[in-house]
Design an enzyme around this catalytic site. Structure first.
Site, PDB file in Angstrom:
ATOM      1  N   HIS A   1      -8.515   1.213  -4.101  1.00  0.00           N
ATOM      2  CA  HIS A   1      -9.428   0.874  -3.193  1.00  0.00           C
ATOM      3  C   HIS A   1     -10.208   2.113  -2.524  1.00  0.00           C
ATOM      4  O   HIS A   1      -9.621   3.077  -1.998  1.00  0.00           O
ATOM      5  CB  HIS A   1      -8.669   0.024  -1.909  1.00  0.00           C
ATOM      6  CG  HIS A   1      -9.755  -0.032  -0.735  1.00  0.00           C
ATOM      7  ND1 HIS A   1      -9.023  -0.504   0.686  1.00  0.00           N
ATOM      8  CD2 HIS A   1     -11.048  -0.169  -0.507  1.00  0.00           C
ATOM      9  CE1 HIS A   1     -10.199  -0.642   1.318  1.00  0.00           C
ATOM     10  NE2 HIS A   1     -11.279  -0.456   0.793  1.00  0.00           N
TER      11      HIS A   1
ATOM     12  N   MET B   1     -12.321   4.161  -0.336  1.00  0.00           N
ATOM     13  CA  MET B   1     -13.096   4.307   0.860  1.00  0.00           C
ATOM     14  C   MET B   1     -13.697   5.859   1.079  1.00  0.00           C
ATOM     15  O   MET B   1     -13.315   6.715   1.571  1.00  0.00           O
ATOM     16  CB  MET B   1     -11.845   4.186   2.151  1.00  0.00           C
ATOM     17  CG  MET B   1     -11.519   2.942   2.240  1.00  0.00           C
ATOM     18  SD  MET B   1      -9.914   2.469   3.330  1.00  0.00           S
ATOM     19  CE  MET B   1      -8.649   2.695   2.232  1.00  0.00           C
TER      20      MET B   1
ATOM     21  N   SER C   1       2.925  -0.647   6.213  1.00  0.00           N
ATOM     22  CA  SER C   1       4.248  -0.627   6.968  1.00  0.00           C
ATOM     23  C   SER C   1       4.929  -1.833   7.278  1.00  0.00           C
ATOM     24  O   SER C   1       6.224  -1.901   7.252  1.00  0.00           O
ATOM     25  CB  SER C   1       3.672   0.074   8.590  1.00  0.00           C
ATOM     26  OG  SER C   1       2.890  -0.929   9.078  1.00  0.00           O
TER      27      SER C   1
ATOM     28  N   ASP D   1      -6.823  -6.720   3.948  1.00  0.00           N
ATOM     29  CA  ASP D   1      -6.470  -5.323   3.919  1.00  0.00           C
ATOM     30  C   ASP D   1      -6.351  -5.068   5.368  1.00  0.00           C
ATOM     31  O   ASP D   1      -7.386  -4.541   6.016  1.00  0.00           O
ATOM     32  CB  ASP D   1      -7.073  -4.320   3.231  1.00  0.00           C
ATOM     33  CG  ASP D   1      -6.599  -2.911   3.204  1.00  0.00           C
ATOM     34  OD1 ASP D   1      -5.357  -2.497   3.737  1.00  0.00           O
ATOM     35  OD2 ASP D   1      -6.954  -2.105   2.186  1.00  0.00           O
ATOM     36  N   GLY D   2      -5.193  -4.687   6.091  1.00  0.00           N
ATOM     37  CA  GLY D   2      -4.918  -4.236   7.415  1.00  0.00           C
ATOM     38  C   GLY D   2      -4.160  -5.202   8.440  1.00  0.00           C
ATOM     39  O   GLY D   2      -4.536  -6.527   8.528  1.00  0.00           O
ATOM     40  N   GLY D   3      -3.224  -4.669   8.856  1.00  0.00           N
ATOM     41  CA  GLY D   3      -2.319  -5.532   9.946  1.00  0.00           C
ATOM     42  C   GLY D   3      -1.836  -6.891   9.265  1.00  0.00           C
ATOM     43  O   GLY D   3      -1.506  -7.797  10.212  1.00  0.00           O
TER      44      GLY D   3
ATOM     45  N   SER E   1       0.661  -1.248  -0.030  1.00  0.00           N
ATOM     46  CA  SER E   1      -0.008  -0.258   0.109  1.00  0.00           C
ATOM     47  C   SER E   1       0.897   1.137  -0.054  1.00  0.00           C
ATOM     48  O   SER E   1       1.650   1.474   0.872  1.00  0.00           O
ATOM     49  CB  SER E   1      -0.779   0.151   1.371  1.00  0.00           C
ATOM     50  OG  SER E   1      -1.573   1.372   1.284  1.00  0.00           O
TER      51      SER E   1
ATOM     52  N   MET F   1     -11.545  -6.398   5.104  1.00  0.00           N
ATOM     53  CA  MET F   1     -10.991  -5.217   6.080  1.00  0.00           C
ATOM     54  C   MET F   1     -10.638  -6.022   7.380  1.00  0.00           C
ATOM     55  O   MET F   1     -11.576  -6.352   8.060  1.00  0.00           O
ATOM     56  CB  MET F   1     -11.597  -4.076   6.066  1.00  0.00           C
ATOM     57  CG  MET F   1     -11.875  -3.168   4.940  1.00  0.00           C
ATOM     58  SD  MET F   1     -10.324  -2.638   4.106  1.00  0.00           S
ATOM     59  CE  MET F   1      -9.526  -1.531   5.578  1.00  0.00           C
TER      60      MET F   1
ATOM     61  N   HIS G   1      -1.149  -1.118  -4.274  1.00  0.00           N
ATOM     62  CA  HIS G   1      -2.571  -1.000  -3.785  1.00  0.00           C
ATOM     63  C   HIS G   1      -2.362   0.570  -3.476  1.00  0.00           C
ATOM     64  O   HIS G   1      -1.655   1.015  -2.772  1.00  0.00           O
ATOM     65  CB  HIS G   1      -2.683  -1.800  -2.420  1.00  0.00           C
ATOM     66  CG  HIS G   1      -3.913  -1.839  -2.076  1.00  0.00           C
ATOM     67  ND1 HIS G   1      -4.998  -2.573  -2.209  1.00  0.00           N
ATOM     68  CD2 HIS G   1      -4.562  -0.852  -0.573  1.00  0.00           C
ATOM     69  CE1 HIS G   1      -5.923  -2.128  -1.457  1.00  0.00           C
ATOM     70  NE2 HIS G   1      -5.674  -1.181  -0.611  1.00  0.00           N
TER      71      HIS G   1
ATOM     72  N   MET H   1      -9.150   7.832   0.129  1.00  0.00           N
ATOM     73  CA  MET H   1      -9.897   8.112   1.361  1.00  0.00           C
ATOM     74  C   MET H   1     -10.485   9.561   1.436  1.00  0.00           C
ATOM     75  O   MET H   1      -9.982  10.293   0.794  1.00  0.00           O
ATOM     76  CB  MET H   1      -9.166   7.916   2.737  1.00  0.00           C
ATOM     77  CG  MET H   1      -8.308   6.648   2.957  1.00  0.00           C
ATOM     78  SD  MET H   1      -7.876   6.520   4.348  1.00  0.00           S
ATOM     79  CE  MET H   1      -6.724   4.984   4.292  1.00  0.00           C
TER      80      MET H   1
ATOM     81  N   ASP I   1      -4.953   3.497  -1.740  1.00  0.00           N
ATOM     82  CA  ASP I   1      -5.964   3.643  -0.743  1.00  0.00           C
ATOM     83  C   ASP I   1      -6.468   5.267  -0.952  1.00  0.00           C
ATOM     84  O   ASP I   1      -5.679   6.079  -0.612  1.00  0.00           O
ATOM     85  CB  ASP I   1      -5.605   3.632   0.636  1.00  0.00           C
ATOM     86  CG  ASP I   1      -5.356   1.945   1.137  1.00  0.00           C
ATOM     87  OD1 ASP I   1      -6.296   1.181   1.078  1.00  0.00           O
ATOM     88  OD2 ASP I   1      -4.049   1.680   1.553  1.00  0.00           O
TER      89      ASP I   1
END
Length: 228
Positions: free
Chosen positions: A70, A72, A200, A177-179, A12, A141, A37, A41, A39
């Site tokens: 993506h 959002m 990250s 997506d996430g963590g 991302s 998510m 990816h 927003m 994002d």
């Protein structure tokens, strides 16, 4: 974009250097990224504001793999053509973003893109069942959308397994997506996911001047899935 269920890592760019997106994308692709990816927003559907179609169009020329956008945002429909013009290969909208998700997915495909649907952590897998013939990807998510660097919500692994059973042999990707990191990647891959978005966990420790950590981070995620 021929369909396959092999594991794909999609860094991302929300975790990249915003002042140097072009070289960041080139670096992470050279280090083994399968997709990029993006994002988007709006500060309304989620509590953060990132970028829109002009930025997506500007970075398109730097992406040689797959541009996975993506959204959002809410509403989605007024912006579909702009993201198609910007060069998105896949455009994903949230099922929670509006009352007419069928219409949105039809419009995405009608604009020449692959259509994805995203589910917030509190939205059940059953919300996708009426949409299976209209989608190319479902994004689960595993954090609440809006910010990078959040902790993985483990209860979502069951949702991934439910979706994998529901999808069957349809050519539909399951994206997480996430963590995502080497600890969580094996859990979702074993449940049926084939696209892992990592921010990250990929960009940590590296830079365009020293991209080797990007590759090491990507390999660590892949190897954790193999070992798991």
């Amino acid at each position: 974009m021929p369909f396959d269920r092999s594991l794909k890592i999609a860094p991302s760019i929300l975790s990249a250097d915003f002042a140097d997106f072009g070289r960041e994308i080139a670096a992470v692709e050279a280090q083994g990224a399968d997709w990029i990816h993006v994002d988007v927003m709006d500060g309304h559907f989620v509590p953060n504001l990132t970028f829109g179609p002009p930025l997506v169009k500007a970075i398109r020329k730097h992406i040689t793999t797959v541009m996975d956008v993506h959204l959002m945002i809410a509403p989605v429909d007024p912006y579909i053509d702009a993201f198609a013009d910007a060069g998105a290969d896949i455009l994903t909208a949230h099922v929670e973003a509006g009352p007419h998700i069928h219409r949105t997915l039809q419009a995405i495909r009608g604009a020449g893109m692959k259509a994805g649907v995203a589910l917030n952590p509190g939205t059940p897998a059953a919300a996708v069942e009426p949409l299976l013939e209209l989608i190319d990807l479902v994004c689960v998510m595993t954090v609440n959308p809006g910010f990078g660097g959040q902790s993985f919500i483990g209860a979502c692994v069951t949702k991934v397994a439910d979706l994998r059973s529901m999808i069957g042999d349809r050519p539909v990707h399951i994206e997480i997506d996430g963590g995502v990191d080497p600890k969580t990647a094996p859990l979702v891959a074993a449940a049926g996911a084939d696209v892992l978005v990592a921010g990250s966990a990929v960009f940590r420790g590296g830079s365009v001047g020293d991209p080797a950590p990007y590759g090491a981070n990507i390999r660590a995620i892949r190897e954790s899935v193999r070992a798991g």
